[in-house]
Motif scaffolding. Structure first.
Motif, mmCIF file in Angstrom:
data_model
loop_
_atom_site.group_PDB
_atom_site.id
_atom_site.type_symbol
_atom_site.label_atom_id
_atom_site.label_comp_id
_atom_site.label_asym_id
_atom_site.label_seq_id
_atom_site.Cartn_x
_atom_site.Cartn_y
_atom_site.Cartn_z
ATOM 1 N N ASP A 55 19.097 11.547 -17.947
ATOM 2 C CA ASP A 55 20.125 10.776 -17.216
ATOM 3 C C ASP A 55 21.840 11.054 -17.341
ATOM 4 O O ASP A 55 21.917 12.126 -17.497
ATOM 5 N N GLU B 201 18.937 2.033 -13.767
ATOM 6 C CA GLU B 201 19.123 1.493 -15.441
ATOM 7 C C GLU B 201 19.183 2.785 -15.666
ATOM 8 O O GLU B 201 19.149 3.347 -17.016
ATOM 9 N N GLU C 127 20.700 5.843 -15.681
ATOM 10 C CA GLU C 127 22.322 4.956 -16.369
ATOM 11 C C GLU C 127 23.546 5.403 -16.117
ATOM 12 O O GLU C 127 24.111 5.995 -16.058
ATOM 13 N N ARG D 235 24.182 10.599 -19.543
ATOM 14 C CA ARG D 235 24.758 10.582 -20.412
ATOM 15 C C ARG D 235 23.662 11.959 -21.319
ATOM 16 O O ARG D 235 24.038 12.286 -22.582
#
Length: 459
Positions: free
Chosen positions: A195, A149, A152, A197
Motif C-alpha cells: 500500500d 481502502e 490506503e 504506506r
C-alpha cells in the motif's frame, strides 16, 4: 457517466449545450431553406442529429427538447407549405417519424442509463476491491472505494496509477497476465500488494478480460485473516513448547523469539515480577534494548501489573511518551495472570503504523496467561523438588539419630546386666522401651520413604 437530466449537470463548463443549440438552429435553418426551395426529402433528416444529441446528453429534458424541436419543424412546414395539403400531410408524417424516433431513442438511453447506474452501484459498493486496468501498460483506469481502502489512498489517486507500483512481484504479475491472456479469466490467485504506506497486503485477486485491452480485476484483502492464522500457528507451537519445556528461563526466551515471527514488525518483551517491583527479562530484538530502560515503557508495564488490565499507548497522556515509544504504531502491556496473581507482563510493540486487531490481542492475552501458568507450575515443581530434598534429608537424619541412640543404649544395658539389683532390672526395662520407640521411628521413616517413592513415580 451518470446524468441527472438537467441542462447544467455539473459545475464544469457544459460544451454540449452550445453545440446542441447551434446544431438545432442550423438544421432548422437548412430545413426552412429546403422547404422554401421545394426540397422536402433531404434536409428534415438532419434533425435526427440534434434529437440524438439532446436525448443522449440530457435524457428526459432532452426528450422534451426534441418534442419542441419537432414542433418548431412542423410550424416551419406549415408556414412554407400551407395550403398545399399533400405536401403538408407528407411533412406531418415526417413529424410523427421524428417523434417516434425520439421516443425510441429516449427509451433506449433510459434503459442503458438504468443499467449503468445498477452496475455502477455494484462497482462502488462492492466489499471487494474492483478496478479496471489496461493490459498493455498495466495502468489503472478506474477503481472503487474498497480498492482504495485496501491500498490506503483515495479512489482518485488510483486513476492512471501503475499497477506495478502496488503489485511489485514481477513473477506474480507475469504469471497472472499470461493466464489472463490464455484463458481470459483468472480466479482466486494469491498475491502480495504494497500500500501507499509501504505495508504489505496479502490479497486474493481475480480478473476477467473485457473488450479491447481492458480487464476488470477484483481483490479481496486477506491480510488480517492470514495474520490471525499465523498467530494461531505460533500460539499452537508455543503451547507445545510450554508443555514439553523444562528450563523456564530458556522457555521464556524461546517464547519471545517465536512470538515476534508471527507478524512482521513485532517486538516482544517479557518483564517478570520480583518482589514488589518488575524487571525486564527478555527481548526479541536487540535493536530495541532501550525499552528495558525507557521510563514511559516502564510506567505502562507497571500500570498493567498493578491494574491487572491490558495497557496501551492510548493510556498515556500527552507528553508522557518518549520519542521512541511514540514512534510505535501500537504498544500493549499484557499482564501474565494465573489464579488472580500477576507473575509478569508480556509487552508487545508494533514498529509500523498498523495497530493490533482484536483477534491478535485476544490471542496474545491467552499466550500471556499460558506463560503465567507455566511460570506457576515451574515454581510449584521447584517447591516440590525442595520438599523431596528435605524429606530425603529428614529420613537420613532419622536413621543416623536412631543409630546414635542405640549405641549408648547398648552400653547402658550391658552395664546394668553386670549388677544384680532391682534398679538394674528397671534400667534394662526402660532401655528396651527406648529401643521399642526407636524401632517405631525406623518403621515410620521407612513408610515415609515408600510414600516419597510413590509420589515420584506418580506425580
Amino acid at each position: 457517466m451518470v446524468h441527472d437530466g438537467s441542462l447544467v449537470p455539473g459545475r464544469a463548463p457544459d460544451l454540449w449545450l452550445p453545440v446542441l443549440l447551434v446544431t438545432s438552429v442550423l438544421t432548422l435553418a437548412l430545413a426552412a431553406y429546403g422547404l422554401s426551395r421545394g426540397l422536402t426529402e433531404v434536409f428534415p433528416h438532419l434533425l435526427y442529429i440534434p434529437i440524438l444529441l439532446a436525448i443522449y446528453r440530457y435524457e428526459r429534458n432532452g426528450f422534451f427538447f426534441s418534442l419542441l424541436l419537432s414542433s418548431l419543424y412542423i410550424g416551419i412546414v406549415y408556414h412554407f407549405t400551407y395550403p398545399d395539403i399533400v405536401a403538408l400531410a407528407g411533412e406531418v408524417v415526417q413529424f410523427i417519424t421524428l417523434i417516434g424516433i425520439a421516443t425510441i431513442i429516449f427509451y433506449l438511453v433510459t434503459l442503458l442509463r438504468d443499467r449503468e447506474k445498477r452496475y455502477r452501484g455494484i462497482f462502488e459498493n462492492s466489499q471487494a476491491g474492483v478496478f479496471l486496468i489496461n493490459k498493455r501498460d498495466l495502468r489503472i483506469l478506474e477503481a472503487n472505494r474498497r480498492a482504495a481502502e485496501i491500498l490506503e489512498c483515495s479512489p482518485g489517486d488510483l486513476n492512471g496509477a501503475d499497477l506495478l507500483s502496488f503489485w511489485r512481484d514481477e513473477g506474480e504479475v507475469r504469471a497472472f497476465l499470461r493466464k489472463l491472456g490464455e484463458v481470459g479469466v483468472v480466479s482466486e490467485r494469491a498475491g502480495t500488494f504494497t500500500d501507499t504506506r509501504g505495508a504489505r497486503r496479502h490479497v486474493v485477486i481475480s480478473a476477467g478480460a473485457l473488450s479491447g485491452d481492458d480487464a476488470v480485476c477484483t481483490i479481496v484483502d486477506i491480510t488480517e485473516r492470514q495474520r490471525t492464522e499465523t498467530l494461531l500457528r505460533g500460539a499452537a507451537k508455543l503451547s507445545g513448547m510450554l508443555i514439553r519445556g523444562q528450563d523456564t528461563h530458556s522457555l521464556l526466551r524461546k517464547a519471545c523469539a517465536n512470538l515476534c515471527n508471527v507478524r512482521e514488525g513485532l517486538v516482544i518483551g517479557i518483564w517478570l515480577k520480583a518482589g514488589e517491583g518488575i524487571t525486564p527479562f527478555a527481548l526479541s530484538d536487540d535493536d530495541y534494548q532501550h525499552l528495558s530502560s525507557d521510563r514511559s515503557a516502564e510506567n505502562l508495564i507497571r500500570q498493567a501489573c498493578e491494574t491487572k488490565k491490558i495497557v496501551s499507548l492510548d493510556t498515556a497522556g500527552d507528553g508522557e511518551l518518549s520519542p521512541e515509544m511514540a514512534s510505535f504504531g501500537d504498544f500493549r502491556a499484557i499482564p501474565m495472570i494465573t489464579g488472580g496473581e500477576v507473575l509478569g507482563v508480556l509487552a508487545v510493540a508494533h514498529t509500523s503504523g498498523a495497530r493490533l486487531n482484536k483477534n491478535e490481542v485476544d490471542l496474545l492475552t491467552t499466550v500471556a496467561k499460558d506463560l503465567a501458568s507455566t511460570l506457576k507450575l515451574s515454581k510449584l515443581e521447584e517447591e516440590k523438588r525442595e520438599a523431596y530434598t528435605q524429606i530425603d534429608r529428614n529420613i537420613e537424619q532419622f536413621a543416623i539419630l536412631g543409630d546414635h541412640i542405640r549405641n549408648p543404649l547398648q552400653v547402658i544395658v550391658g552395664l546394668a546386666c553386670m549388677e544384680e539389683s532391682r534398679s538394674a532390672e528397671t534400667i534394662v526395662e526402660q532401655a528396651y522401651t527406648i529401643h521399642s520407640l526407636i524401632s517405631r521411628l525406623d518403621s515410620g521413616w521407612i513408610e515415609s520413604a515408600a510414600i516419597r517413592d510413590y509420589l515420584r513415580r506418580h506425580p
